[in-house]
Design a protein around this motif. Structure first.
Motif, short mmCIF file in Angstrom:
data_model
loop_
_atom_site.label_atom_id
_atom_site.label_comp_id
_atom_site.label_asym_id
_atom_site.label_seq_id
_atom_site.Cartn_x
_atom_site.Cartn_y
_atom_site.Cartn_z
N ASP A 19 -8.94 -5.28 1.17
CA ASP A 19 -8.64 -6.12 0.18
C ASP A 19 -9.30 -5.64 -1.31
N ASP A 20 -10.27 -4.75 -1.25
CA ASP A 20 -11.11 -4.28 -2.23
C ASP A 20 -11.22 -3.03 -2.61
N VAL A 21 -10.80 -2.07 -1.65
CA VAL A 21 -11.06 -0.66 -1.91
C VAL A 21 -9.82 0.14 -1.15
N ILE A 22 -9.33 1.41 -2.23
CA ILE A 22 -8.43 2.26 -1.43
C ILE A 22 -9.34 3.39 -1.14
N SER A 23 -8.95 4.06 0.02
CA SER A 23 -9.94 5.28 0.78
C SER A 23 -8.77 6.39 1.17
N VAL A 24 -9.03 7.57 0.56
CA VAL A 24 -7.85 8.57 0.71
C VAL A 24 -8.75 9.78 1.40
N SER A 25 -8.27 9.87 2.89
CA SER A 25 -8.80 10.87 3.53
C SER A 25 -8.03 12.18 3.25
N LEU A 26 -9.08 13.48 2.80
CA LEU A 26 -8.42 14.61 2.41
C LEU A 26 -8.34 15.66 3.69
N MET A 27 -7.30 16.68 3.68
CA MET A 27 -7.40 17.57 4.72
C MET A 27 -8.74 18.13 5.11
N ASP A 28 -9.49 18.42 4.09
CA ASP A 28 -10.90 19.07 4.15
C ASP A 28 -11.94 18.38 4.66
N GLY A 29 -11.79 16.93 4.93
CA GLY A 29 -12.74 16.10 5.51
C GLY A 29 -13.32 15.10 4.45
N ARG A 30 -13.12 15.37 3.18
CA ARG A 30 -13.66 14.45 2.12
C ARG A 30 -12.86 13.09 2.16
N VAL A 31 -13.59 12.07 1.70
CA VAL A 31 -12.95 10.77 1.94
C VAL A 31 -13.06 10.39 0.22
N ILE A 32 -12.16 10.00 -0.54
CA ILE A 32 -12.16 9.55 -1.67
C ILE A 32 -11.96 8.06 -1.77
N SER A 33 -12.92 7.19 -2.36
CA SER A 33 -12.92 5.78 -2.52
C SER A 33 -12.73 5.19 -3.82
N ALA A 34 -11.94 4.33 -3.96
CA ALA A 34 -11.89 3.72 -5.66
C ALA A 34 -11.63 2.18 -5.20
N PRO A 35 -12.10 1.51 -6.44
CA PRO A 35 -11.79 -0.16 -6.39
C PRO A 35 -10.50 -0.31 -6.39
N LEU A 36 -9.72 -1.00 -5.59
CA LEU A 36 -8.54 -1.44 -5.74
C LEU A 36 -8.04 -2.12 -6.86
N VAL A 37 -8.72 -2.94 -7.42
CA VAL A 37 -8.74 -3.32 -8.85
C VAL A 37 -8.09 -2.47 -9.92
N TRP A 38 -8.59 -1.39 -9.94
CA TRP A 38 -7.99 -0.02 -10.58
C TRP A 38 -6.52 0.12 -10.67
N PHE A 39 -5.91 -0.51 -9.47
CA PHE A 39 -4.54 -0.26 -9.17
C PHE A 39 -3.70 -1.61 -9.06
N PRO A 40 -3.42 -2.20 -9.97
CA PRO A 40 -2.76 -3.84 -9.80
C PRO A 40 -1.48 -3.71 -8.97
N ARG A 41 -0.76 -2.72 -8.77
CA ARG A 41 0.56 -2.69 -8.17
C ARG A 41 -0.07 -2.79 -6.65
N LEU A 42 -1.19 -1.95 -6.36
CA LEU A 42 -1.39 -2.13 -4.80
C LEU A 42 -2.48 -3.35 -4.73
N LEU A 43 -3.36 -3.96 -5.60
CA LEU A 43 -4.09 -5.03 -5.56
C LEU A 43 -3.10 -6.19 -5.35
N ASN A 44 -2.04 -6.41 -5.92
CA ASN A 44 -1.15 -7.51 -5.59
C ASN A 44 -0.06 -7.48 -4.76
N ALA A 45 0.16 -6.37 -3.99
CA ALA A 45 1.03 -6.24 -2.89
C ALA A 45 0.46 -6.77 -1.92
N SER A 46 1.43 -7.00 -0.55
CA SER A 46 1.15 -7.31 0.53
C SER A 46 0.44 -6.18 1.33
N GLN A 47 -0.47 -6.73 2.53
CA GLN A 47 -0.85 -5.44 3.13
C GLN A 47 0.38 -4.69 3.82
#
Length: 89
Positions: A19-47
């Motif tokens: 509900d608050d964060v998008i986390s993207v796992s990369l092929m090299d093992g890193r994980v990028i996380s960002a606040p979901l509020v930065w992406f209103p279309r995703l924030l307002n979408a259903s799970q």
């Protein structure tokens, strides 16, 4: 004597959205996380709609067909919010 760094592979392996964060796992093992509020279309979408993602751009992007949303690993690594978010803030 030099140290060999592992090569970066910034292609998308997996995406998890809470509900608050998008986390993207990369092929090299890193994980990028960002606040979901930065992406209103995703924030307002259903799970259910949030889970309907696919990779695009040779694996360097994420696309949500039903939401008309695209994110790139480059933008996420730079910490760039969506234009919709930037226009309101």
């Amino acid at each position: 004597m030099g140290i060999l760094a592992p090569s970066a592979d910034e292609r998308v392996k997996n995406v998890e959205i809470t509900d608050d964060v998008i986390s993207v796992s990369l092929m090299d093992g890193r994980v990028i996380s960002a606040p979901l509020v930065w992406f209103p279309r995703l924030l307002n979408a259903s799970q259910a709609d949030r889970q309907k993602w696919q990779t695009c751009a040779a694996g360097y992007g994420i696309h949500w067909e039903t939401l008309d949303e695209d994110l790139s690993t480059e933008g996420l690594l730079r910490g760039a919010p969506s234009f919709e978010y930037q226009e309101k803030h």
